[in-house]
Enzyme design. Structure first.
Site, PDB file in Angstrom:
ATOM      1  N   GLU A 142       7.641   0.930   5.091  1.00 46.77           N
ATOM      2  CA  GLU A 142       7.083  -0.106   5.953  1.00 46.77           C
ATOM      3  C   GLU A 142       7.295  -1.442   5.266  1.00 46.77           C
ATOM      4  O   GLU A 142       7.085  -1.571   4.054  1.00 46.77           O
ATOM      5  CB  GLU A 142       5.583   0.155   6.159  1.00 46.77           C
ATOM      6  CG  GLU A 142       4.879  -0.886   7.028  1.00 46.77           C
ATOM      7  CD  GLU A 142       3.393  -0.596   7.205  1.00 46.77           C
ATOM      8  OE1 GLU A 142       2.803   0.153   6.387  1.00 46.77           O
ATOM      9  OE2 GLU A 142       2.801  -1.135   8.160  1.00 46.77           O
ATOM     10  N   HIS A 160       0.829  -1.207   0.000  1.00 49.04           N
ATOM     11  CA  HIS A 160       0.000   0.000   0.000  1.00 49.04           C
ATOM     12  C   HIS A 160       0.863   1.258   0.000  1.00 49.04           C
ATOM     13  O   HIS A 160       2.047   1.209   0.319  1.00 49.04           O
ATOM     14  CB  HIS A 160      -0.977   0.043   1.189  1.00 49.04           C
ATOM     15  CG  HIS A 160      -0.337   0.028   2.547  1.00 49.04           C
ATOM     16  ND1 HIS A 160      -0.048  -1.134   3.224  1.00 49.04           N
ATOM     17  CD2 HIS A 160       0.063   1.034   3.363  1.00 49.04           C
ATOM     18  CE1 HIS A 160       0.503  -0.841   4.392  1.00 49.04           C
ATOM     19  NE2 HIS A 160       0.590   0.478   4.503  1.00 49.04           N
ATOM     20  N   HIS A 209       4.037   7.065   3.908  1.00 53.62           N
ATOM     21  CA  HIS A 209       4.945   5.928   3.748  1.00 53.62           C
ATOM     22  C   HIS A 209       4.453   5.023   2.635  1.00 53.62           C
ATOM     23  O   HIS A 209       3.307   5.138   2.189  1.00 53.62           O
ATOM     24  CB  HIS A 209       5.099   5.133   5.057  1.00 53.62           C
ATOM     25  CG  HIS A 209       3.866   4.444   5.560  1.00 53.62           C
ATOM     26  ND1 HIS A 209       2.998   5.013   6.452  1.00 53.62           N
ATOM     27  CD2 HIS A 209       3.354   3.213   5.287  1.00 53.62           C
ATOM     28  CE1 HIS A 209       2.014   4.169   6.725  1.00 53.62           C
ATOM     29  NE2 HIS A 209       2.197   3.064   6.028  1.00 53.62           N
TER      30      HIS A 209
END
Ligand code: CO
Length: 134
Positions: free
Chosen positions: A130, A7, A79
């Site tokens: 991440e 994502h 992020h």
């Protein structure tokens, strides 16, 4: 080592307005707002054919994205999340390369119920990364 883009997370100052824009202007499949008190955010998940976008809005006193929105009042990419098969192996490889793993290097359970780690943006071209084990 890294796999699919899981994502892209975008911090937004007005969650309802951003969700409506993705639904009505961009024509995306937009889910309901979900409070994630453990992570200090309210999230709206947007399902795209090949990945997801997550709209993030601060929740509570010590939200990790409150400072980001102070610096970026109109919002911005917060992020990006890459998938890995083995998060501990990924961490060890990164640490061996000199990269900084945030939060002491121990994986936490992320917004999708899977182990995640964050990497210092200064080590990766100004991008907070991440890693999520899938
Ligand atoms: Co994320």
């Amino acid at each position: 080592m890294i796999g699919r883009l899981n994502h892209v997370a975008i911090a937004v100052p007005d969650l309802a307005a951003a969700a409506a824009q993705y639904r009505d202007v961009l024509g995306a499949r937009v889910g309901p707002a979900q409070d994630e008190p453990e992570h200090g955010v309210t999230v709206v998940f947007i399902e795209l054919p090949n990945t997801k976008v997550e709209l993030l809005h601060p929740l509570g006193e010590n939200s990790p994205i409150a400072g980001f929105l102070e610096k970026n009042p109109s919002g911005g990419i917060h992020h990006i999340c890459y998938e890995v098969e083995d998060i501990l192996a990924a961490r060890d490889r990164l640490l061996a390369s000199g990269a900084r793993v945030l939060g002491g290097g121990e994986p936490r359970i992320g917004a999708h119920g899977k182990p995640v780690l964050f990497l210092h943006p200064k080590d990766f071209n100004g991008t907070l990364i991440e890693l999520e084990q899938v």
